[in-house]
Write a protein that holds these residues in place. Structure first.
Motif, PDB file in Angstrom:
ATOM      1  N   PRO A   1       0.401   9.011  -6.333  1.00 33.24           N
ATOM      2  CA  PRO A   1      -0.933   9.615  -6.289  1.00 33.24           C
ATOM      3  C   PRO A   1      -0.966  10.967  -5.572  1.00 33.24           C
ATOM      4  O   PRO A   1      -0.530  11.084  -4.434  1.00 33.24           O
ATOM      5  CB  PRO A   1      -1.756   8.585  -5.518  1.00 33.24           C
ATOM      6  CG  PRO A   1      -1.036   7.306  -5.712  1.00 33.24           C
ATOM      7  CD  PRO A   1       0.423   7.683  -5.725  1.00 33.24           C
TER       8      PRO A   1
ATOM      9  N   GLN B   1      -3.943  12.889  -5.413  1.00 29.63           N
ATOM     10  CA  GLN B   1      -5.323  12.953  -4.879  1.00 29.63           C
ATOM     11  C   GLN B   1      -6.003  14.298  -5.141  1.00 29.63           C
ATOM     12  O   GLN B   1      -7.129  14.354  -5.590  1.00 29.63           O
ATOM     13  CB  GLN B   1      -5.413  12.619  -3.377  1.00 29.63           C
ATOM     14  CG  GLN B   1      -4.690  11.360  -2.925  1.00 29.63           C
ATOM     15  CD  GLN B   1      -5.164  10.066  -3.566  1.00 29.63           C
ATOM     16  OE1 GLN B   1      -6.110  10.047  -4.327  1.00 29.63           O
ATOM     17  NE2 GLN B   1      -4.493   8.967  -3.257  1.00 29.63           N
TER      18      GLN B   1
ATOM     19  N   GLN C   1       0.841  -1.204   0.000  1.00 30.91           N
ATOM     20  CA  GLN C   1       0.000   0.000   0.000  1.00 30.91           C
ATOM     21  C   GLN C   1       0.869   1.244   0.000  1.00 30.91           C
ATOM     22  O   GLN C   1       0.454   2.298  -0.451  1.00 30.91           O
ATOM     23  CB  GLN C   1      -0.927   0.026   1.222  1.00 30.91           C
ATOM     24  CG  GLN C   1      -2.061  -0.959   1.166  1.00 30.91           C
ATOM     25  CD  GLN C   1      -2.885  -0.820  -0.092  1.00 30.91           C
ATOM     26  OE1 GLN C   1      -2.933   0.248  -0.690  1.00 30.91           O
ATOM     27  NE2 GLN C   1      -3.519  -1.892  -0.512  1.00 30.91           N
TER      28      GLN C   1
ATOM     29  N   ASP D   1      -3.223   9.116  -8.907  1.00 28.12           N
ATOM     30  CA  ASP D   1      -4.635   8.873  -8.584  1.00 28.12           C
ATOM     31  C   ASP D   1      -5.231  10.220  -8.197  1.00 28.12           C
ATOM     32  O   ASP D   1      -4.575  11.013  -7.497  1.00 28.12           O
ATOM     33  CB  ASP D   1      -4.789   7.965  -7.355  1.00 28.12           C
ATOM     34  CG  ASP D   1      -4.345   6.539  -7.593  1.00 28.12           C
ATOM     35  OD1 ASP D   1      -4.129   6.169  -8.751  1.00 28.12           O
ATOM     36  OD2 ASP D   1      -4.231   5.798  -6.591  1.00 28.12           O
TER      37      ASP D   1
ATOM     38  N   SER E   1     -16.264   8.858  -2.860  1.00 26.45           N
ATOM     39  CA  SER E   1     -17.308   7.948  -2.401  1.00 26.45           C
ATOM     40  C   SER E   1     -17.122   7.776  -0.885  1.00 26.45           C
ATOM     41  O   SER E   1     -16.079   7.284  -0.439  1.00 26.45           O
ATOM     42  CB  SER E   1     -17.123   6.613  -3.145  1.00 26.45           C
ATOM     43  OG  SER E   1     -17.826   5.571  -2.547  1.00 26.45           O
TER      44      SER E   1
HETATM   45  N1  SAH Z   1      -2.106   3.302  -1.042  1.00 24.35           N
HETATM   46  C1  SAH Z   1      -2.413   3.965  -2.224  1.00 24.35           C
HETATM   47  C2  SAH Z   1      -3.878   4.033  -2.559  1.00 24.35           C
HETATM   48  C3  SAH Z   1      -4.705   2.826  -2.532  1.00 24.35           C
HETATM   49  S1  SAH Z   1      -6.377   3.105  -2.868  1.00 24.35           S
HETATM   50  C4  SAH Z   1      -1.947   5.404  -2.074  1.00 24.35           C
HETATM   51  O1  SAH Z   1      -1.976   5.967  -1.015  1.00 24.35           O
HETATM   52  O2  SAH Z   1      -1.610   5.968  -3.077  1.00 24.35           O
HETATM   53  C5  SAH Z   1      -6.338   3.602  -4.548  1.00 24.35           C
HETATM   54  C6  SAH Z   1      -6.958   4.937  -4.832  1.00 24.35           C
HETATM   55  O3  SAH Z   1      -8.342   4.897  -4.610  1.00 24.35           O
HETATM   56  C7  SAH Z   1      -6.494   6.078  -3.959  1.00 24.35           C
HETATM   57  O4  SAH Z   1      -5.252   6.574  -4.351  1.00 24.35           O
HETATM   58  C8  SAH Z   1      -7.599   7.081  -4.139  1.00 24.35           C
HETATM   59  O5  SAH Z   1      -7.378   7.913  -5.245  1.00 24.35           O
HETATM   60  C9  SAH Z   1      -8.805   6.206  -4.403  1.00 24.35           C
HETATM   61  N2  SAH Z   1      -9.729   6.218  -3.258  1.00 24.35           N
HETATM   62  C10 SAH Z   1      -9.499   5.774  -2.017  1.00 24.35           C
HETATM   63  N3  SAH Z   1     -10.566   5.992  -1.227  1.00 24.35           N
HETATM   64  C11 SAH Z   1     -11.494   6.591  -2.006  1.00 24.35           C
HETATM   65  C12 SAH Z   1     -12.800   7.078  -1.773  1.00 24.35           C
HETATM   66  N4  SAH Z   1     -13.356   7.008  -0.564  1.00 24.35           N
HETATM   67  N5  SAH Z   1     -13.484   7.642  -2.808  1.00 24.35           N
HETATM   68  C13 SAH Z   1     -12.913   7.733  -4.029  1.00 24.35           C
HETATM   69  N6  SAH Z   1     -11.681   7.282  -4.305  1.00 24.35           N
HETATM   70  C14 SAH Z   1     -10.971   6.730  -3.311  1.00 24.35           C
END
Ligand code: SAH
Ligand code: SF4
Ligand code: F3S
Length: 479
Positions: free
Chosen positions: A303, A305, A238, A343, A377
């Motif tokens: 990522p 975000q 992760q 991401d 979400s």
């Molecule tokens: N460990 C990785 C992420 C794993 S989850 C990191 O920190 O980069 C993969 C992706 O899902 C995240 O980077 C985020 O962009 C997305 N994500 C996570 N929770 C979310 C949520 N509640 N709503 C929308 N996207 C989400």
């Protein structure tokens, strides 16, 4: 002086690698005793991140040691397993729909068992057994060793559940059974769990605390893959950059850069990739280690975000816009040819149009080769769900997401256009989807390149000159 200059290279101990392999054989023998004689079939479906796909290979190893054989035909199976994801509501909806299909199958095949594994099992626990009557087994990501016991319980007609989250489990002694694999590229898990607590994210609740796998067991797994002809490993976690393992032999600490280097030194013909990096943890030492080894791929999934410092703070990402931009500059300085992907979450709590514009502009600044893009979400139990209102209307979230996707499509296309005329070393992975006469593989920057096959075969390294591109793929010819 850079930190990495002071770092001693790890001398990994061949004897210890061998000892780990023997541990694996011992585990297999134990498992065989438990399930001797049965030749049942299991069918497994995986959703979510690469880690889940990798975990399914651990589960397959445990099952094959019990005498179970994998099948791709669920109608032939005695045990159906679904390895689930909880990251967004949609991911859970997909699993619920699959359970309806298994429902029907179970009516036709009495005695068939259904198990739910992974993050949704961990998040919902016994509620899953109450809500989904067809489910016989619920097993969280740290409890896969208990699968033989739970199968026995279910065969006796009882429901089985284990959602214990461990502080130690890394499955380091289990040699994964590679599923749906091209024989060229494999995942190797190096750490599990996450301690970061991003406010939107369910992973710390479903995967538990961070823990790193024994260096020697990682090297043993990679060595074994090399022996079987594999050419590429992707080190998974992760948050791979917070890998930390204390060697009990001499009390030294191995960090992610040390691990990367040790894997890269196993064989120059073994490509090394990794995923995912948290921007706060990727150090100059890691960047210099990447730059120093040709076989460590010049590609980072980093990522962001959001591009707004205000939103990043609310997300608890622990960096701000400027800090991230500085990190991007460091990457470009140290590795000018490195591709970066991201991401992005659109419409997180309180996100304004201005915040959204900040996201678009940081995407442009970072020049991502590609991104995974989502709208926010809300996930039960997370800090955001408990403390913040999910206040951006769905149509605004979706409109912002469309804008982000449109921009990323342009960026990806421009990124690819700049590669026309360049020659890349490509690891051939598969026959192209469009034509039997074409092969496809990735370059170091993780871009897929399609080319006429000539005399090459899957698993070869070839040099390909790029002649054309789409937004998703490069096209080229062998040089
Ligand atoms: N460990 C990785 C992420 C794993 S989850 C990191 O920190 O980069 C993969 C992706 O899902 C995240 O980077 C985020 O962009 C997305 N994500 C996570 N929770 C979310 C949520 N509640 N709503 C929308 N996207 C989400
Ligand atoms: Fe989730 Fe953040 Fe951990 Fe990634 S780093 S898994 S987004 S809590
Ligand atoms: Fe999903 Fe769990 Fe991975 S929630 S993204 S399968 S860690």
């Amino acid at each position: 002086m850079e930190l990495y200059d002071n770092n001693p290279t790890i001398n990994f101990d061949k004897e210890q690698v061998e000892e780990n392999r023997q541990g694996d054989v011992f585990f297999k023998e134990q498992m065989l005793k438990k399930g001797a004689g049965s030749h049942k079939k299991f069918y497994i479906e995986s959703y979510g991140c690469q880690m889940n796909f990798s975990d399914s290979e651990i589960v397959a190893a445990i099952l094959s040691d019990m005498g179970y054989e994998p099948t791709r035909d669920m109608e032939q199976s005695d045990l159906i397993l679904v390895n689930t994801c909880s990251i967004r509501e949609k991911a859970e909806d997909t699993v619920r729909k699959r359970l309806r299909v298994f429902d029907k199958l179970k009516l036709q095949r009495p005695g068939m068992l259904v198990g739910v594994l992974g993050c949704m099992a961990e998040r919902m626990k016994s509620a899953l057994l109450e809500e989904e009557k067809l489910v016989d087994i619920v097993l969280g990501p740290d409890a896969y060793r208990d699968l033989p016991n739970l199968i026995a319980t279910a065969e006796d007609g009882d429901k089985g559940i284990n959602v214990f989250l461990s502080r130690e489990e890394t499955y380091s002694d289990i040699n994964p059974v590679r599923l749906d694999n091209n024989g060229v590229s494999a995942f190797v898990t190096i750490m599990r769990g996450c301690d970061n607590m991003c406010s939107f994210c369910v992973v710390p609740f479903t995967r538990g605390r961070e823990r790193s796998r024994d260096l020697y067991s990682i090297l043993a797994e990679c060595t074994e893959l090399l022996g079987r002809g594999y050419k590429e490993v992707t080190l998974l976690g992760q948050n791979v950059d917070s890998y930390k393992w204390k060697n009990p032999e001499n009390d030294s600490t191995v960090d992610f850069a040390d691990l990367l280097e040790a894997v890269a030194l196993l064989n120059p013909g073994l490509r090394v990739r990794f995923s995912t990096s948290h921007p706060k943890d990727i150090s100059d030492k890691v960047l210099h280690t990447m730059a120093a080894h040709e076989n460590i791929c010049k590609y980072i999934h980093l990522p962001v975000q959001s591009g707004s410092s205000k939103v990043l703070k609310k997300m608890n990402r622990t960096y701000d816009r400027e800090w991230y931009m500085h990190k991007m500059d460091r990457i470009r300085e140290i590795m000018p040819d490195c591709a970066v992907s991201s991401d992005i979450i659109c419409g997180f709590c309180t996100e304004t149009e201005e915040d959204h514009q900040d996201t678009l502009s940081i995407m442009q600044f970072s020049d991502y080769s590609m991104s995974y893009m989502f709208f926010y979400s809300e996930r039960p139990g997370t800090l955001a769900a408990r403390k913040f209102e999910d206040d951006i209307p769905e149509e605004i979230k979706k409109r912002r997401l469309e804008e982000v996707i449109r921009l990323q499509n342009q960026l990806s296309y421009q990124h690819n256009l700049r590669d026309i005329g360049k020659t890349f070393k490509v690891l051939v992975e598969k026959v192209s989807k469009r034509s039997q006469e074409e092969l496809a593989g990735r370059n170091s920057q993780n871009k897929m390149i399609v080319f006429p096959k000539g005399d090459t075969k899957i698993g070869d390294y070839v040099y390909v000159k790029v002649t054309d591109c789409t937004q998703a793929t490069l096209k080229g010819e062998l040089v």
